[in-house]
Motif scaffolding. Structure first.
Motif, PDB file in Angstrom:
ATOM      1  N   UNK A 217       0.841  -1.204   0.000  1.00  0.00           N
ATOM      2  CA  UNK A 217       0.000   0.000   0.000  1.00  0.00           C
ATOM      3  C   UNK A 217       0.874   1.251   0.000  1.00  0.00           C
ATOM      4  N   UNK A 218       0.420   2.288  -0.673  1.00  0.00           N
ATOM      5  CA  UNK A 218       1.174   3.537  -0.698  1.00  0.00           C
ATOM      6  C   UNK A 218       0.999   4.271   0.619  1.00  0.00           C
ATOM      7  N   UNK A 219       1.895   5.209   0.863  1.00  0.00           N
ATOM      8  CA  UNK A 219       1.799   6.017   2.084  1.00  0.00           C
ATOM      9  C   UNK A 219       0.493   6.803   2.090  1.00  0.00           C
ATOM     10  N   UNK A 220       0.085   7.256   0.898  1.00  0.00           N
ATOM     11  CA  UNK A 220      -1.160   8.022   0.810  1.00  0.00           C
ATOM     12  C   UNK A 220      -2.365   7.156   1.180  1.00  0.00           C
ATOM     13  N   UNK A 221      -2.349   5.902   0.751  1.00  0.00           N
ATOM     14  CA  UNK A 221      -3.455   5.000   1.047  1.00  0.00           C
ATOM     15  C   UNK A 221      -3.550   4.691   2.534  1.00  0.00           C
ATOM     16  N   UNK A 222      -2.409   4.432   3.132  1.00  0.00           N
ATOM     17  CA  UNK A 222      -2.390   4.066   4.539  1.00  0.00           C
ATOM     18  C   UNK A 222      -0.969   4.219   5.068  1.00  0.00           C
ATOM     19  N   UNK A 224       0.437   3.854   7.839  1.00  0.00           N
ATOM     20  CA  UNK A 224       0.957   2.927   8.841  1.00  0.00           C
ATOM     21  C   UNK A 224       0.546   1.478   8.568  1.00  0.00           C
ATOM     22  N   UNK A 225       0.192   1.183   7.341  1.00  0.00           N
ATOM     23  CA  UNK A 225      -0.216  -0.176   7.000  1.00  0.00           C
ATOM     24  C   UNK A 225       0.977  -1.132   7.086  1.00  0.00           C
ATOM     25  N   UNK A 226       0.685  -2.400   7.336  1.00  0.00           N
ATOM     26  CA  UNK A 226       1.739  -3.410   7.413  1.00  0.00           C
ATOM     27  C   UNK A 226       2.471  -3.548   6.082  1.00  0.00           C
ATOM     28  N   UNK A 227       3.775  -3.605   6.163  1.00  0.00           N
ATOM     29  CA  UNK A 227       4.598  -3.860   4.981  1.00  0.00           C
ATOM     30  C   UNK A 227       5.168  -5.277   4.998  1.00  0.00           C
TER      31      UNK A 227
END
Length: 353
Positions: A217-222, A224-227
């Motif tokens: 996910x992009x930074x814009x999308x989320x 703090x999403x899991x990478x």
């Protein structure tokens, strides 16, 4: 001054009871016994009993056998080296879990992440501790569970048909007997080809090395999403091991003879002095190619990949132990161990039994 070397005092191995044949795999993917044997030499492999066997429990089982044969008790072990690419947990490492399983007190534990070369890297590290007098009873383990994390579909067959589960262990002690023990070890790596044989996800690379940032996910999308793992990775099967088989083969058949030759040169010995070569059980075709290159007769090379598949860090101790049990490793023999695998890493050791 008396020279201290490292001797293998006891060996043990454990493989799960579940035998999985090539025909068994043909029921869940588009493959067959002839196809697998022709490319790998493998006829069957062992898989864990789920919810019972783990890398740590299997390593502990192999260790109990090695300790019994060496005549050492849990309180005698003063260091553990645990090699695996398939740990029970992302952290902590499997060494402390084996320590707990065996009741080894508070001895130090070191985990080695060098895949197929892991046991030899561990042997080299342990050898330095023994030679310097730091430790006197080191438990060295290679243990793997592959069956819990490979792709049982046609998409994943090139990797899945190769691997099996199992563990091998050795008790290492000092010796001052003239000319005996570990004579030399040699370690190498080439990180340029890290992704050619890799288990990339879950991981913390976020596509920096692999160029596949679209699965994150992009930074814009989320922001703090899991990478570590994403739904798209799972959807595309990008959370399974991947291998460029032909590329790996070409490098393996070159590096094996090189690193074996390096060990022989360092000790002033020749190929003809080798009594038994125990190569990492990567692929029978690789082992046969190396054997032909070195011009070794069949009785001087030990392979058991036909029965167990590729057990990565466990393959050398399993094969060495089985060869010893069959009486193929005798007092005074020159034993050559060699490995090549993910990293790329490769290594060799010469041992005077």
């Amino acid at each position: 001054m008396t020279q201290i070397r490292t001797k293998i005092k006891g060996l043990g191995f454990f493989v799960p009871k579940n035998i999985v044949t090539n025909d068994d795999l043909s029921k869940v993917m588009d493959t067959n016994d002839e196809w697998i044997r022709a490319r790998t030499g493998i006829e069957e492999r062992r898989y864990i009993t789920r919810f019972e066997d783990t890398p740590a429990t299997m390593g502990a089982e192999a260790a109990r056998i090695a300790m019994d044969r060496a005549g050492v008790k849990p309180e005698d072990i003063d260091f553990v080296v645990f090699a695996t690419l398939s740990p029970d947990y992302y952290f902590p490492g499997g060494g402390v879990l084996v320590q707990r399983e065996l009741g080894l007190g508070h001895c130090g534990c070191l985990d080695v992440r060098n895949q197929c070369s892991g046991f030899l890297y561990g042997l080299s590290v342990a050898d330095q501790y023994i030679r310097t007098g730091t430790y006197k009873n080191i438990l060295l383990i290679g243990s793997e569970v592959h069956s819990a994390g490979i792709d049982f579909s046609t998409r994943g067959r090139d990797v899945t048909v190769i691997f099996g589960d199992g563990a091998g262990a050795a008790i290492l002690q000092p010796t001052t007997e003239e000319g005996k023990g570990v004579l030399t070890t040699h370690l190498h790596a080439d990180g340029r080809y890290a992704e050619k044989l890799a288990f990339k996800n879950p991981g913390s690379h976020s596509g920096v090395f692999t160029g596949d940032k679209e699965v994150f996910p992009t930074v814009e999308e989320s922001p703090y999403a899991s990478l570590m793992i994403t739904p798209k990775m799972v959807e595309e099967g990008d959370h399974y091991p991947n291998m460029d088989g032909q590329f790996v083969f070409k490098h393996a058949v070159r590096r094996f003879p090189e690193v074996i030759g390096e060990a022989l040169e360092a000790t002033g010995l020749a190929v003809s002095d080798i009594d038994l070569l125990v190569p990492h059980q990567a692929n029978l075709r690789i082992a046969q190619f190396v054997q032909k290159t070195l011009q070794l007769p069949d009785e001087k090379v030990y392979n058991n990949i036909q029965k167990y598949g590729n057990t990565t860090a466990a393959s050398i101790p399993i094969a060495l132990c089985e060869a010893w049990e069959k009486g193929l490793v005798k007092d005074g023999d020159l034993i050559c161990l060699a490995a090549f695998g993910s990293g790329f890493t490769w290594a060799s050791a010469l041992i005077r039994w």
